[in-house]
Every structure is written in structure tokens, then in C-alpha cells.
Design a protein around this motif. Structure first.
Motif, PDB file in Angstrom:
ATOM      1  N   PHE A 132    -102.203 -40.017 -16.399  1.00 16.51           N
ATOM      2  CA  PHE A 132    -102.207 -39.727 -14.974  1.00 16.51           C
ATOM      3  C   PHE A 132    -101.169 -38.634 -14.745  1.00 16.51           C
ATOM      4  CE2 PHE A 132    -104.125 -44.051 -14.313  1.00 16.51           C
ATOM      5  CZ  PHE A 132    -105.284 -43.590 -13.709  1.00 16.51           C
ATOM      6  N   GLN A 133    -101.546 -37.411 -15.095  1.00 12.85           N
ATOM      7  CA  GLN A 133    -100.591 -36.312 -15.127  1.00 12.85           C
ATOM      8  C   GLN A 133    -100.098 -35.881 -13.752  1.00 12.85           C
ATOM      9  OE1 GLN A 133    -103.777 -36.024 -15.993  1.00 12.85           O
ATOM     10  NE2 GLN A 133    -104.695 -34.213 -15.023  1.00 12.85           N
ATOM     11  N   HIS A 134    -100.782 -36.287 -12.680  1.00 18.45           N
ATOM     12  CA  HIS A 134    -100.306 -35.911 -11.349  1.00 18.45           C
ATOM     13  C   HIS A 134     -98.939 -36.517 -11.051  1.00 18.45           C
ATOM     14  CE1 HIS A 134    -104.416 -34.661  -9.468  1.00 18.45           C
ATOM     15  NE2 HIS A 134    -104.275 -34.240 -10.700  1.00 18.45           N
ATOM     16  N   ARG A 135     -98.589 -37.587 -11.725  1.00 18.58           N
ATOM     17  CA  ARG A 135     -97.261 -38.171 -11.533  1.00 18.58           C
ATOM     18  C   ARG A 135     -96.163 -37.250 -12.055  1.00 18.58           C
ATOM     19  NH1 ARG A 135     -96.525 -44.586 -12.173  1.00 18.58           N
ATOM     20  NH2 ARG A 135     -98.662 -45.335 -11.843  1.00 18.58           N
ATOM     21  N   MET A 136     -96.512 -36.303 -12.938  1.00 18.17           N
ATOM     22  CA  MET A 136     -95.519 -35.447 -13.566  1.00 18.17           C
ATOM     23  C   MET A 136     -95.286 -34.138 -12.817  1.00 18.17           C
ATOM     24  SD  MET A 136     -94.389 -37.172 -15.989  1.00 18.17           S
ATOM     25  CE  MET A 136     -94.692 -38.399 -17.279  1.00 18.17           C
ATOM     26  N   ARG A 137     -95.999 -33.926 -11.729  1.00 19.17           N
ATOM     27  CA  ARG A 137     -95.753 -32.730 -10.927  1.00 19.17           C
ATOM     28  C   ARG A 137     -94.351 -32.805 -10.323  1.00 19.17           C
ATOM     29  NH1 ARG A 137    -101.392 -33.053  -7.632  1.00 19.17           N
ATOM     30  NH2 ARG A 137    -100.047 -34.404  -6.393  1.00 19.17           N
ATOM     31  N   ILE A 141     -92.601 -36.152  -8.456  1.00 12.34           N
ATOM     32  CA  ILE A 141     -91.347 -36.784  -8.894  1.00 12.34           C
ATOM     33  C   ILE A 141     -90.355 -36.838  -7.747  1.00 12.34           C
ATOM     34  CG2 ILE A 141     -89.371 -36.525 -10.441  1.00 12.34           C
ATOM     35  CD1 ILE A 141     -91.371 -35.276 -12.483  1.00 12.34           C
ATOM     36  N   ALA A 142     -90.273 -35.741  -6.970  1.00 15.31           N
ATOM     37  CA  ALA A 142     -89.365 -35.712  -5.832  1.00 15.31           C
ATOM     38  C   ALA A 142     -89.791 -36.724  -4.766  1.00 15.31           C
ATOM     39  CB  ALA A 142     -89.316 -34.308  -5.239  1.00 15.31           C
ATOM     40  N   ALA A 143     -91.101 -36.822  -4.521  1.00  9.91           N
ATOM     41  CA  ALA A 143     -91.602 -37.782  -3.532  1.00  9.91           C
ATOM     42  C   ALA A 143     -91.266 -39.209  -3.938  1.00  9.91           C
ATOM     43  CB  ALA A 143     -93.113 -37.616  -3.367  1.00  9.91           C
ATOM     44  N   ALA A 144     -91.492 -39.535  -5.203  1.00 13.70           N
ATOM     45  CA  ALA A 144     -91.188 -40.883  -5.681  1.00 13.70           C
ATOM     46  C   ALA A 144     -89.701 -41.196  -5.544  1.00 13.70           C
ATOM     47  CB  ALA A 144     -91.633 -41.021  -7.141  1.00 13.70           C
ATOM     48  N   ALA A 198    -100.705 -42.385  -5.294  1.00 12.12           N
ATOM     49  CA  ALA A 198    -100.367 -43.041  -4.032  1.00 12.12           C
ATOM     50  C   ALA A 198     -99.877 -44.466  -4.260  1.00 12.12           C
ATOM     51  CB  ALA A 198    -101.577 -43.042  -3.100  1.00 12.12           C
ATOM     52  N   LEU A 199    -100.601 -45.235  -5.072  1.00  7.36           N
ATOM     53  CA  LEU A 199    -100.220 -46.629  -5.305  1.00  7.36           C
ATOM     54  C   LEU A 199     -98.883 -46.756  -6.009  1.00  7.36           C
ATOM     55  CD1 LEU A 199    -103.621 -48.296  -6.329  1.00  7.36           C
ATOM     56  CD2 LEU A 199    -102.523 -48.213  -4.076  1.00  7.36           C
ATOM     57  N   SER A 200     -98.508 -45.738  -6.791  1.00  6.77           N
ATOM     58  CA  SER A 200     -97.203 -45.781  -7.466  1.00  6.77           C
ATOM     59  C   SER A 200     -96.059 -45.734  -6.457  1.00  6.77           C
ATOM     60  CB  SER A 200     -97.075 -44.620  -8.464  1.00  6.77           C
ATOM     61  OG  SER A 200     -96.917 -43.373  -7.798  1.00  6.77           O
ATOM     62  N   MET A 201     -96.338 -45.249  -5.231  1.00  2.00           N
ATOM     63  CA  MET A 201     -95.307 -45.179  -4.186  1.00  2.00           C
ATOM     64  C   MET A 201     -95.488 -46.225  -3.102  1.00  2.00           C
ATOM     65  SD  MET A 201     -94.821 -41.037  -3.782  1.00  2.00           S
ATOM     66  CE  MET A 201     -96.580 -40.655  -3.651  1.00  2.00           C
ATOM     67  N   LEU A 256     -97.666 -40.227   3.778  1.00  2.00           N
ATOM     68  CA  LEU A 256     -97.047 -41.539   3.936  1.00  2.00           C
ATOM     69  C   LEU A 256     -96.158 -41.503   5.175  1.00  2.00           C
ATOM     70  CD1 LEU A 256     -95.956 -42.220   0.228  1.00  2.00           C
ATOM     71  CD2 LEU A 256     -98.129 -42.784   1.332  1.00  2.00           C
ATOM     72  N   HIS A 257     -96.425 -42.404   6.110  1.00  2.00           N
ATOM     73  CA  HIS A 257     -95.689 -42.433   7.371  1.00  2.00           C
ATOM     74  C   HIS A 257     -94.755 -43.648   7.388  1.00  2.00           C
ATOM     75  CE1 HIS A 257     -98.361 -39.276   8.925  1.00  2.00           C
ATOM     76  NE2 HIS A 257     -99.341 -39.954   8.325  1.00  2.00           N
ATOM     77  N   PHE A 258     -93.458 -43.363   7.396  1.00  3.68           N
ATOM     78  CA  PHE A 258     -92.424 -44.396   7.371  1.00  3.68           C
ATOM     79  C   PHE A 258     -91.754 -44.491   8.745  1.00  3.68           C
ATOM     80  CE2 PHE A 258     -92.906 -42.752   3.104  1.00  3.68           C
ATOM     81  CZ  PHE A 258     -92.791 -43.857   2.278  1.00  3.68           C
ATOM     82  N   GLU A 259     -90.890 -45.481   8.910  1.00  7.90           N
ATOM     83  CA  GLU A 259     -90.232 -45.661  10.207  1.00  7.90           C
ATOM     84  C   GLU A 259     -89.241 -44.544  10.509  1.00  7.90           C
ATOM     85  OE1 GLU A 259     -88.001 -49.269  10.379  1.00  7.90           O
ATOM     86  OE2 GLU A 259     -87.278 -49.114   8.304  1.00  7.90           O
ATOM     87  N   ASN A 260     -88.700 -43.879   9.488  1.00 10.09           N
ATOM     88  CA  ASN A 260     -87.708 -42.834   9.722  1.00 10.09           C
ATOM     89  C   ASN A 260     -88.227 -41.421   9.469  1.00 10.09           C
ATOM     90  OD1 ASN A 260     -85.752 -44.774  10.338  1.00 10.09           O
ATOM     91  ND2 ASN A 260     -85.230 -45.022   8.169  1.00 10.09           N
TER      92      ASN A 260
END
Length: 350
Positions: A132-137, A141-144, A198-201, A256-260
Motif C-alpha cells: 500500500f505505497q500511498h502510505r509512503m507519500r 506521512i505528515a497527515a498521519a 484513510a482507515l490507517s488514520m 478528515l474533519h476534526f473538532e479543531n
């Protein structure tokens, strides 16, 4: 102080010489210090010879003999890039021979078959990783890292959009877009990358309400369109839409929409819009750049996955995505299909 002895390069076999093989060969070229591509297995070895031109090291052998690869003590790991329909027997033979396996997505055609593959490797004591190479972009990585840091707060809403275009010639390839060879259409072949990322986050989904279809724009057995409402274990809700019938071809987007604050992640950019008005941006400044179908990104992402897998072998730790972890994405795809068939919500075990 004496220097530790240098580790030998890991011998690698590549099983399958289809569309993605050139990317694997280019990736292995960038890992000459830790890996050596020794053999490429193809049903038609002569047709695969061109791959040697994309490898900077000593030319690998080309063969149709999987058993020879399994018996070769110089090969410690294999990259399996065959169609899903023929993987289980290939993996069973290689795992029995003690070869660690890095597998192109998906693990198999169905969650049940994928679980068999995972259990085969666990039983034989070999490592199973999934590409799942998209995780390595860089942006992924910054998003995670932002999500794990907790400053964004509680997750509320998730959007997963995979608006792709594939010409009919893509599905005219024998078996593509069929359940017998691929296990399905746009979800398992294309959108599974965005689903995994997405599910990884976000964590797992617990309920889906979905619809899938084959649009009038393609002649194929499986779906080229899928949409679903999602409920997550952490209480968030969300939407998923994927298609290979959306022209012009655009990049996948996860929001991804968070409270902050809210996060927008695509192939090249990460943008965070904080509720206090601040905006953080990483990646290309122009997010409207043209995207080509079948471009597949760069081989550097595959190279990062392969390097991670080699490190896992040497250290004895888990790779970034194990075969068992990859089951979650396939289970969600199966739930979307089941909900579409019945018209009813489908619950997933967590």
C-alpha cells in the motif's frame, strides 16, 4: 571500536511481469545497497526481458519456474505481483520454502481467500507484507503524524473520494474487472489504496449503507461506481465514492474533519484548515496539476515499501502494512458490496 560486520544484500525474486513490474524493477534499482534482484518469473520470460533495461544492477535471470525460485537459497524474499486469481497457490509454495512475501494489493479476491493467504504465511512462519505505497507519500506521512499528535481533536466526518477515469481498453484486458480474476472492479483494484490510507488514520468502520453499479460507460462484469455512507468505531460518520467512469481523471482526495480543524489530503498536497483561521500547507503549491490515468505515481513510493519490508526482515519487526492488517480494507469492500446487493445496512465486527 570495531565496526559491525556489513549485512549481506537480500536476494529478491519478482513473481509476475505485468503492468506494475517495471515499477518494482525501478524501485529495486534504487536499493542496490540492501537488495539484489535475482530472478523475475513470468509465464512468458521472453516478453519480460525488457525489464532488465530498467534495472541498474547485474541482469536478473528470467524464468517460468516458480519451484526453482522457491528452492533458491540466495532468495530471501519475493514480491508477488500476479493477478489475485493465481496468488494463493503461488504464496503457499513460496511460504513453505521459507520465503518472506511482499504482496501487491489486494491480498486476494475475497476476505475469506485473503484470510487463507494470511494464515498460510503465519503457519509457515514467514513475513507477509502488502504494497500500500500511498502510505509512503510525504504528505501521507505528515497527515498521519498530525492525526496521531492529537491536536486536531475528535474526528467527526470523513470524506473519501476516488474520481478516476479508465478507457474501455483498460477493461478489455482478459479478466480485468471480473470477479474470477480480480475479485471485483473499481473498489478492489483502484480505490483500495485510498481506503487503506484513510482507515490507517480514522480507525475501522462499523456500519455501511451502500450502492454499487456498472455504469453505461464501461463494458465489464464488476462495478465501476460505488458509493457508501460510513459509520466509524470512534463515532465519526462519513462518505465514500469511487469510480473509473469520471472524466477527466482526477486525483484521489481524503478529507478528515476534526473538532479543531479539517485536513485535505491528496496525491501531492496536504492542507490543514484550523478552526482559528490558520492554514498549513505541504506539498505542491498547484493542486490543480494534470493527473494521468495509469501513471501509478513514482517508483519511490514502492521503493520505500520494499525498503521498509527489508528492514522488517533484518530486525524481526512488522512491516508497515502486514497481511492481517490489510484484511480490514477487504472486509470493508465486501461489506459495501453486500449492502448494495441487499439494500440494507451491513455491520462489521471490530
Amino acid at each position: 571500536m570495531a565496526k559491525p560486520p556489513a549485512q549481506k544484500r537480500v536476494g529478491v525474486g519478482l513473481i509476475g511481469a505485468g503492468m506494475i513490474a517495471k515499477t518494482h524493477v525501478a524501485a529495486l534499482s534504487g536499493l542496490q545497497s540492501v537488495a539484489q534482484l535475482r530472478t523475475i518469473v513470468s509465464r512468458n520470460p521472453e516478453r519480460a526481458l525488457y525489464l532488465a533495461d530498467h534495472y541498474d544492477g547485474a541482469a536478473p535471470e528470467f524464468s517460468a519456474d516458480l519451484t526453482a525460485v522457491a528452492a533458491d537459497p540466495s532468495i530471501s524474499m519475493v514480491i508477488v505481483a500476479t493477478p489475485p486469481s493465481v496468488r494463493k497457490d503461488v504464496i503457499a509454495e513460496l511460504a513453505k520454502a521459507g520465503k518472506h512475501i511482499l504482496l501487491e494489493k489486494p491480498v486476494a479476491r475475497t476476505p475469506e481467500e485473503a484470510l487463507e493467504v494470511v494464515e498460510i504465511c503465519e503457519r509457515e512462519g514467514v513475513m507477509l507484507g502488502v504494497l500500500f505505497q500511498h502510505r509512503m507519500r510525504e504528505t501521507s506521512i505528515a497527515a498521519a503524524r498530525h492525526v496521531a499528535g492529537g491536536m486536531l481533536g475528535k474526528l467527526g466526518v470523513v470524506e473519501i473520494a476516488v474520481p478516476l477515469w479508465r478507457d474501455q481498453s483498460y477493461y478489455d484486458e482478459l479478466g480485468r474487472g471480473t470477479y474470477a480474476r480480480d475479485g471485483g472492479g473499481v473498489m478492489i483494484t483502484n480505490a483500495i489504496h485510498s481506503i487503506d490510507l484513510a482507515l490507517s488514520m480514522t480507525g475501522p468502520v462499523t456500519r455501511v449503507q451502500a450502492m454499487t453499479a456498472t455504469s453505461p460507460l464501461h463494458r465489464m462484469e464488476a462495478e465501476d461506481f460505488a458509493t457508501a455512507g460510513l459509520r466509524f468505531a470512534n463515532g465519526a460518520v462519513g462518505s465514500f465514492v469511487a469510480s473509473t467512469a469520471m472524466y477527466p481523471h482526477r486525483t484521489e482526495v481524503i478529507r478528515l474533519h476534526f473538532e479543531n480543524g479539517s485536513m485535505r489530503l491528496d496525491k501531492d498536497t496536504l492542507e490543514i484548515s484550523w478552526r482559528d483561521g490558520r492554514t498549513e500547507h505541504q506539498g505542491k503549491d498547484d493542486s490543480t496539476h494534470a493527473v494521468k490515468p495509469l501513471s501509478g505515481g513514482t517508483h519511490e513510493w514502492h521503493q520505500a515499501v520494499i525498503a521498509d519490508f527489508i528492514d522488517a526482515i533484518r530486525v524481526g519487526c512488522k512491516p508497515t502494512v502486514t497481511g492481517r492488517q490489510a484484511l480490514v480494507s477487504q472486509q470493508l469492500i465486501a461489506a459495501i458490496e453486500a449492502s448494495s446487493q441487499t439494500g440494507l445496512p451491513v455491520d462489521l465486527a471490530v
